[in-house]
Design an enzyme around this catalytic site. Sequence first.
Site, PDB file in Angstrom:
ATOM      1  N   CYS A 124       1.032  -1.193  -0.119  1.00  0.00           N
ATOM      2  CA  CYS A 124       0.146  -0.099   0.091  1.00  0.00           C
ATOM      3  C   CYS A 124       0.970   1.182   0.119  1.00  0.00           C
ATOM      4  O   CYS A 124       2.085   1.104  -0.257  1.00  0.00           O
ATOM      5  CB  CYS A 124      -1.069  -0.037   1.176  1.00  0.00           C
ATOM      6  SG  CYS A 124      -0.095   0.403   2.770  1.00  0.00           S
ATOM      7  N   ARG A 129       4.555  -3.757   3.428  1.00  0.00           N
ATOM      8  CA  ARG A 129       3.347  -4.283   4.240  1.00  0.00           C
ATOM      9  C   ARG A 129       3.574  -5.950   3.815  1.00  0.00           C
ATOM     10  O   ARG A 129       2.568  -6.544   3.606  1.00  0.00           O
ATOM     11  CB  ARG A 129       2.004  -3.998   3.973  1.00  0.00           C
ATOM     12  CG  ARG A 129       1.779  -2.349   3.851  1.00  0.00           C
ATOM     13  CD  ARG A 129       2.032  -1.691   5.307  1.00  0.00           C
ATOM     14  NE  ARG A 129       0.940  -2.039   6.357  1.00  0.00           N
ATOM     15  CZ  ARG A 129      -0.118  -1.583   6.212  1.00  0.00           C
ATOM     16  NH1 ARG A 129      -0.727  -0.392   5.845  1.00  0.00           N
ATOM     17  NH2 ARG A 129      -1.028  -2.036   7.336  1.00  0.00           N
ATOM     18  N   ASP A 319       0.738   5.995  13.595  1.00  0.00           N
ATOM     19  CA  ASP A 319      -0.680   6.414  12.779  1.00  0.00           C
ATOM     20  C   ASP A 319      -1.217   7.904  13.202  1.00  0.00           C
ATOM     21  O   ASP A 319      -2.011   8.350  12.737  1.00  0.00           O
ATOM     22  CB  ASP A 319      -1.939   5.405  13.433  1.00  0.00           C
ATOM     23  CG  ASP A 319      -1.773   4.374  12.659  1.00  0.00           C
ATOM     24  OD1 ASP A 319      -2.556   3.062  13.060  1.00  0.00           O
ATOM     25  OD2 ASP A 319      -0.880   3.837  11.810  1.00  0.00           O
ATOM     26  N   ARG A 411     -12.325   5.313   4.953  1.00  0.00           N
ATOM     27  CA  ARG A 411     -11.922   3.911   5.279  1.00  0.00           C
ATOM     28  C   ARG A 411     -11.897   3.753   6.878  1.00  0.00           C
ATOM     29  O   ARG A 411     -11.962   2.938   7.384  1.00  0.00           O
ATOM     30  CB  ARG A 411     -10.469   3.605   4.969  1.00  0.00           C
ATOM     31  CG  ARG A 411     -10.511   3.491   3.280  1.00  0.00           C
ATOM     32  CD  ARG A 411      -9.147   2.932   2.752  1.00  0.00           C
ATOM     33  NE  ARG A 411      -8.929   1.633   3.801  1.00  0.00           N
ATOM     34  CZ  ARG A 411      -7.884   0.940   3.726  1.00  0.00           C
ATOM     35  NH1 ARG A 411      -6.897   1.119   3.094  1.00  0.00           N
ATOM     36  NH2 ARG A 411      -7.363  -0.097   4.584  1.00  0.00           N
TER      37      ARG A 411
HETATM   38  C1  EPZ Z   1      -1.507  -2.223  12.143  1.00  0.00           C
HETATM   39  O1  EPZ Z   1      -1.039  -2.707  10.822  1.00  0.00           O
HETATM   40  C2  EPZ Z   1      -2.287  -1.278  11.878  1.00  0.00           C
HETATM   41  N1  EPZ Z   1      -3.656  -1.519  11.016  1.00  0.00           N
HETATM   42  C3  EPZ Z   1      -1.838   0.087  11.268  1.00  0.00           C
HETATM   43  O2  EPZ Z   1      -2.768   1.178  11.174  1.00  0.00           O
HETATM   44  C4  EPZ Z   1      -0.592   0.576  12.105  1.00  0.00           C
HETATM   45  O3  EPZ Z   1       0.202   1.564  11.443  1.00  0.00           O
HETATM   46  C5  EPZ Z   1       0.393  -0.601  12.368  1.00  0.00           C
HETATM   47  O4  EPZ Z   1      -0.414  -1.593  13.071  1.00  0.00           O
HETATM   48  C6  EPZ Z   1       1.493  -0.108  13.101  1.00  0.00           C
HETATM   49  O5  EPZ Z   1       1.001   0.433  14.360  1.00  0.00           O
HETATM   50  C7  EPZ Z   1      -4.588  -2.270  11.553  1.00  0.00           C
HETATM   51  O6  EPZ Z   1      -4.388  -2.461  12.621  1.00  0.00           O
HETATM   52  C8  EPZ Z   1      -5.826  -2.805  10.907  1.00  0.00           C
HETATM   53  P1  EPZ Z   1       2.733  -4.088  11.885  1.00  0.00           P
HETATM   54  P2  EPZ Z   1      -0.099  -3.853  10.594  1.00  0.00           P
HETATM   55  O7  EPZ Z   1       2.534  -5.577  11.490  1.00  0.00           O
HETATM   56  O8  EPZ Z   1      -0.481  -4.863  11.760  1.00  0.00           O
HETATM   57  C9  EPZ Z   1       6.507  -5.074   9.193  1.00  0.00           C
HETATM   58  C10 EPZ Z   1      -4.047   2.855  10.054  1.00  0.00           C
HETATM   59  O9  EPZ Z   1      -3.813   3.800   9.488  1.00  0.00           O
HETATM   60  N2  EPZ Z   1       6.031  -6.282   9.012  1.00  0.00           N
HETATM   61  O10 EPZ Z   1       2.636  -3.800  13.000  1.00  0.00           O
HETATM   62  O11 EPZ Z   1       0.121  -4.203   9.077  1.00  0.00           O
HETATM   63  C11 EPZ Z   1       5.607  -3.926   8.571  1.00  0.00           C
HETATM   64  O12 EPZ Z   1       6.166  -3.708   7.069  1.00  0.00           O
HETATM   65  C12 EPZ Z   1      -3.011   1.504   9.699  1.00  0.00           C
HETATM   66  O13 EPZ Z   1      -5.132   2.215  10.681  1.00  0.00           O
HETATM   67  C13 EPZ Z   1       6.849  -7.322   8.371  1.00  0.00           C
HETATM   68  O14 EPZ Z   1       7.969  -7.040   8.187  1.00  0.00           O
HETATM   69  O15 EPZ Z   1       1.196  -3.295  11.166  1.00  0.00           O
HETATM   70  C14 EPZ Z   1       5.978  -2.718   9.247  1.00  0.00           C
HETATM   71  O16 EPZ Z   1       7.325  -2.199   8.886  1.00  0.00           O
HETATM   72  C15 EPZ Z   1      -1.701   1.913   8.981  1.00  0.00           C
HETATM   73  N3  EPZ Z   1       6.300  -8.508   8.357  1.00  0.00           N
HETATM   74  C16 EPZ Z   1       6.040  -3.249  10.786  1.00  0.00           C
HETATM   75  O17 EPZ Z   1       6.348  -4.705  10.760  1.00  0.00           O
HETATM   76  C17 EPZ Z   1       5.065  -8.782   8.516  1.00  0.00           C
HETATM   77  O18 EPZ Z   1       4.589 -10.142   8.501  1.00  0.00           O
HETATM   78  C18 EPZ Z   1       5.159  -3.126  11.643  1.00  0.00           C
HETATM   79  O19 EPZ Z   1       3.713  -3.666  10.926  1.00  0.00           O
HETATM   80  C19 EPZ Z   1       4.290  -7.965   9.122  1.00  0.00           C
HETATM   81  C20 EPZ Z   1       4.810  -6.544   9.545  1.00  0.00           C
END
Ligand code: EPZ
Length: 435
Positions: A124, A129, A319, A411
Amino acid sequence: MDRLKISGGNPLKGTVQISGAKNAALPCLAASLLATSDISLVNLPAVEDIRIMISVLKSLGCEVSTKESEDKLELTATISTGNLGKCELIAPYELVKKMRASILVLGPLLARFGMASVSLPGGCAIGSRPVNLHLSALEQMGATISIDGGYVQATVPNKELQGIDHTFEKVSVGATEHLLMTACLARGTTILRNAAMEPEIGDLARMLQKMGAEITGIDSPILTINGLSELGGCQHTVISDRIEAGTFMCALAIAGGDIVLERVEPENLRPLIEVLKLSGCKIDETNGSNKQLRISRDPDKTLTARDVVTAPYPGFPTDLQAQVMAVMTQANGTSIIKENIFENRFQHAMELERLGANLKLDGRLAYVSGPTPLSGCTVMATDLRASAALVIAGLVAKGEVFVDRIYHLDRGYAGIERKLQSLGANVHRVKGGRV
Ligand code: EPZ
């Protein structure tokens, strides 16, 4: 496509009710797949992401009935999984590409039925992601996973996932939620170490406990789950949206005035409260039954620039990074903002520059110098929180700001323009505005 028209200059006054947390509601909806009897979820925000997750559950065979509140800002959903498994367990690309948290249905389907096919969510605007942390942990629990045609094809050879002692190599909200809910129906005990501690995870855990799950270590980096053979239904009210609350606090910080946020959890907003207090806002909390937070700022007094470093909870939430960047364009001095979570979460910076902001980007660092007068023009939302930042900047821009592509905003914010109007802001939705 709809757009928002904002005429800046009005300080904010009044009271605003904070909706339920989208990022708590989404995992709770996915977790309803684990239940053999009905789940009723209350205080869901009436936003696009929730509607998409409900469509995903329906596409899997769940019956979902919803009731909308009078003000159309809130949904109550009742999910019945009686027919689950009678149709193909596929979460289609058309839905998953719009809402990446759909990947969370994979684990519960594996735990209950031993097989599932879920489209890979894809990247995205804010980053690639990946979901590697989710998939590798599910494989360690005994799932066989392959990627075929853009779908995650998963099966559990001996029909039962096994509990694991697992340390996440990096803190991930989604991976923690995914493994937490899946482990509830695995055989034996699962320990999740280096788990994320966001309040939305605690809310999910408490819902799972109401369904009969045995979980300890909630709100800590080590979660222990004793797997069971079945989980029942429950009624659960999702927590207040700390990011929506923080967005309104940033709106007040930039516009000045005096507002009260209702149905808010100040405990979940500590880093932002700290930054805005040190920057010059007055913040009072009432921690009675109806949790409120009052924030005010004299519009004639300029804010002081503060540095911000995003981090997993309880650090400063990524966020709210875009929103606080908009605020710092009007603060005295230079604010250094470091984005540690996502590799591409400064898209809003270029749009803020179009409005006149004085910003310099250097990799994961943004240098924001202020105060700089902003003047109206057309800007484009690129993701959910970036669009909120542009609305916030519009509250103080001279002339009119048009924010295009506000489907991003829809959203995750229920009725944001109505809520801002009720606080005195001059914000209107233009239906079907210019592309
Ligand atoms: C959640 O996303 C939230 N979304 C995001 O909010 C939020 O920004 C994010 O957590 C961090 O707090 C929901 O809860 C629906 P992560 P998520 O897994 O779970 C990397 C909004 O605006 N990663 O904690 O996808 C990832 O790329 C949204 O409401 C991996 O490398 O976030 C990132 O750099 C945007 N491999 C970091 O970890 C994986 O398998 C944190 O991502 C998973 C994640």
